[in-house]
Design a protein around this motif. Structure first.
Motif, mmCIF file in Angstrom:
data_model
loop_
_atom_site.group_PDB
_atom_site.id
_atom_site.type_symbol
_atom_site.label_atom_id
_atom_site.label_comp_id
_atom_site.label_asym_id
_atom_site.label_seq_id
_atom_site.Cartn_x
_atom_site.Cartn_y
_atom_site.Cartn_z
ATOM 1 N N ILE A 142 0.820 -1.215 0.000
ATOM 2 C CA ILE A 142 0.000 0.000 0.000
ATOM 3 C C ILE A 142 0.854 1.266 0.000
ATOM 4 O O ILE A 142 0.391 2.348 -0.382
ATOM 5 N N GLN A 143 2.138 1.144 0.379
ATOM 6 C CA GLN A 143 3.001 2.319 0.498
ATOM 7 C C GLN A 143 3.912 2.534 -0.709
ATOM 8 O O GLN A 143 4.682 3.493 -0.731
ATOM 9 N N ILE A 144 3.836 1.654 -1.725
ATOM 10 C CA ILE A 144 4.685 1.843 -2.895
ATOM 11 C C ILE A 144 3.852 2.378 -4.057
ATOM 12 O O ILE A 144 2.717 2.810 -3.868
ATOM 13 N N SER A 145 4.413 2.332 -5.282
ATOM 14 C CA SER A 145 3.728 2.965 -6.421
ATOM 15 C C SER A 145 2.905 2.006 -7.267
ATOM 16 O O SER A 145 1.747 2.281 -7.596
ATOM 17 N N ARG A 146 3.512 0.878 -7.670
ATOM 18 C CA ARG A 146 2.831 -0.038 -8.574
ATOM 19 C C ARG A 146 3.141 -1.484 -8.192
ATOM 20 O O ARG A 146 4.205 -1.766 -7.640
ATOM 21 N N PHE A 147 2.238 -2.419 -8.545
ATOM 22 C CA PHE A 147 2.474 -3.822 -8.197
ATOM 23 C C PHE A 147 1.630 -4.738 -9.061
ATOM 24 O O PHE A 147 0.697 -4.300 -9.753
ATOM 25 N N ASN A 148 1.970 -6.019 -9.001
ATOM 26 C CA ASN A 148 1.171 -7.051 -9.668
ATOM 27 C C ASN A 148 1.411 -8.373 -8.949
ATOM 28 O O ASN A 148 2.387 -8.519 -8.190
ATOM 29 N N LEU A 149 0.521 -9.333 -9.179
ATOM 30 C CA LEU A 149 0.644 -10.680 -8.624
ATOM 31 C C LEU A 149 0.589 -11.687 -9.767
ATOM 32 O O LEU A 149 -0.241 -11.552 -10.674
ATOM 33 N N ILE A 150 1.472 -12.674 -9.708
ATOM 34 C CA ILE A 150 1.457 -13.760 -10.687
ATOM 35 C C ILE A 150 1.478 -15.077 -9.935
ATOM 36 O O ILE A 150 2.331 -15.291 -9.076
ATOM 37 N N TRP A 151 0.562 -15.969 -10.260
ATOM 38 C CA TRP A 151 0.473 -17.267 -9.597
ATOM 39 C C TRP A 151 1.142 -18.328 -10.454
ATOM 40 O O TRP A 151 0.752 -18.563 -11.597
ATOM 41 N N ALA A 152 2.162 -18.957 -9.886
ATOM 42 C CA ALA A 152 2.889 -20.012 -10.595
ATOM 43 C C ALA A 152 2.152 -21.334 -10.434
ATOM 44 O O ALA A 152 2.617 -22.257 -9.772
ATOM 45 N N ALA A 153 0.991 -21.417 -11.051
ATOM 46 C CA ALA A 153 0.176 -22.637 -10.960
ATOM 47 C C ALA A 153 0.326 -23.446 -12.246
ATOM 48 O O ALA A 153 1.113 -23.112 -13.124
ATOM 49 N N ARG A 154 -0.441 -24.503 -12.338
ATOM 50 C CA ARG A 154 -0.414 -25.358 -13.523
ATOM 51 C C ARG A 154 -0.712 -24.524 -14.765
ATOM 52 O O ARG A 154 -0.063 -24.652 -15.800
ATOM 53 N N ASP A 155 -1.714 -23.641 -14.639
ATOM 54 C CA ASP A 155 -1.999 -22.647 -15.671
ATOM 55 C C ASP A 155 -1.688 -21.286 -15.076
ATOM 56 O O ASP A 155 -2.396 -20.811 -14.183
ATOM 57 N N LEU A 156 -0.610 -20.665 -15.554
ATOM 58 C CA LEU A 156 -0.137 -19.395 -14.989
ATOM 59 C C LEU A 156 -1.261 -18.362 -14.979
ATOM 60 O O LEU A 156 -1.960 -18.182 -15.973
ATOM 61 N N MET A 157 -1.426 -17.695 -13.841
ATOM 62 C CA MET A 157 -2.471 -16.691 -13.700
ATOM 63 C C MET A 157 -1.881 -15.372 -13.217
ATOM 64 O O MET A 157 -1.007 -15.349 -12.352
ATOM 65 N N LYS A 158 -2.375 -14.280 -13.801
ATOM 66 C CA LYS A 158 -1.930 -12.938 -13.412
ATOM 67 C C LYS A 158 -3.118 -12.156 -12.863
ATOM 68 O O LYS A 158 -4.220 -12.227 -13.423
#
Length: 207
Positions: A142-158
């Motif tokens: 919450i204190q930075i500028s930008r972010f993302n999450l990527i899930w290293a699953a069987r089918d990659l999810m962003k």
């Protein structure tokens, strides 16, 4: 990684300005017992006029000797300053080892991607991981500028196609997305590498 910046933090709390290093304190409470080269003797010789006249302190680092001339009041002043400095360090250490920082350290970069690799975690461990990640999102991301999450699953999810500006709404959205993930035990060995490559593909990402 834990310390944001030792020198900046010291300056922020005035520890450098107050001259609380050993060398700085010694220079204010006494003077160094000097040696000088005596030509006739062909060797360095220390002055002896101060022997027995002043209390002396020998530095273990370099063997230098200081003659202490300060009055008790000044010594007590430095004792108070050092106690205050120690308390600041203790507070800083407690902060650095609390909540999400205890697990993730301190996030200093302004644009990050968090790669989620739960491996073959059991359902209870899966939930514990999501608790920890939710904590880091709410407390630090919450204190930075930008972010993302990527899930290293069987089918990659962003969570998002690219790093997204940080706001209360985006952080809440990321937490919601995180808790909607289905627990999967079957993850290919290549999933983590693929997720990392995907994260590094965003040129704006610094970590």
């Amino acid at each position: 990684q834990s310390l944001v910046s030792s020198s900046k933090w010291l300056q922020r709390y005035g520890l450098k300005r107050n001259k609380l290093s050993l060398s700085q304190i010694l220079s204010q409470v006494g003077f160094q017992h000097r040696k000088d080269y005596v030509t006739t003797l062909g060797k360095p010789v220390a002055s002896r006029y101060a022997d027995g006249l002043f209390p002396q302190y020998k530095r273990a680092q370099d063997g230098s000797v200081y003659n202490l001339t300060a009055k008790k009041e000044l010594i007590l002043h430095f004792v108070d300053c050092l106690i205050g400095a120690i308390e600041l360090y203790q507070q800083r250490l407690e902060w650095l080892t609390s909540e999400s920082r205890q697990i993730f350290g301190v996030i200093q970069e302004q644009c990050i991607v968090i790669v989620l690799d739960f491996g073959t975690a059991a359902p209870t461990e899966f939930d514990l991981c999501r608790d920890a990640l939710s904590m880091v999102l709410v407390e630090q991301v919450i204190q930075i500028s930008r972010f993302n999450l990527i899930w290293a699953a069987r089918d990659l999810m962003k969570w998002q196609q690219k790093c997204t500006p940080v706001s209360e709404h985006s952080v809440k959205s990321a937490v919601t997305w995180l808790w909607k993930l289905d627990h999967m035990t079957a993850v290919s060995r290549a999933s983590s590498a693929e997720a990392l490559l995907e994260a590094m593909g965003d040129e704006a990402v610094s970590s």
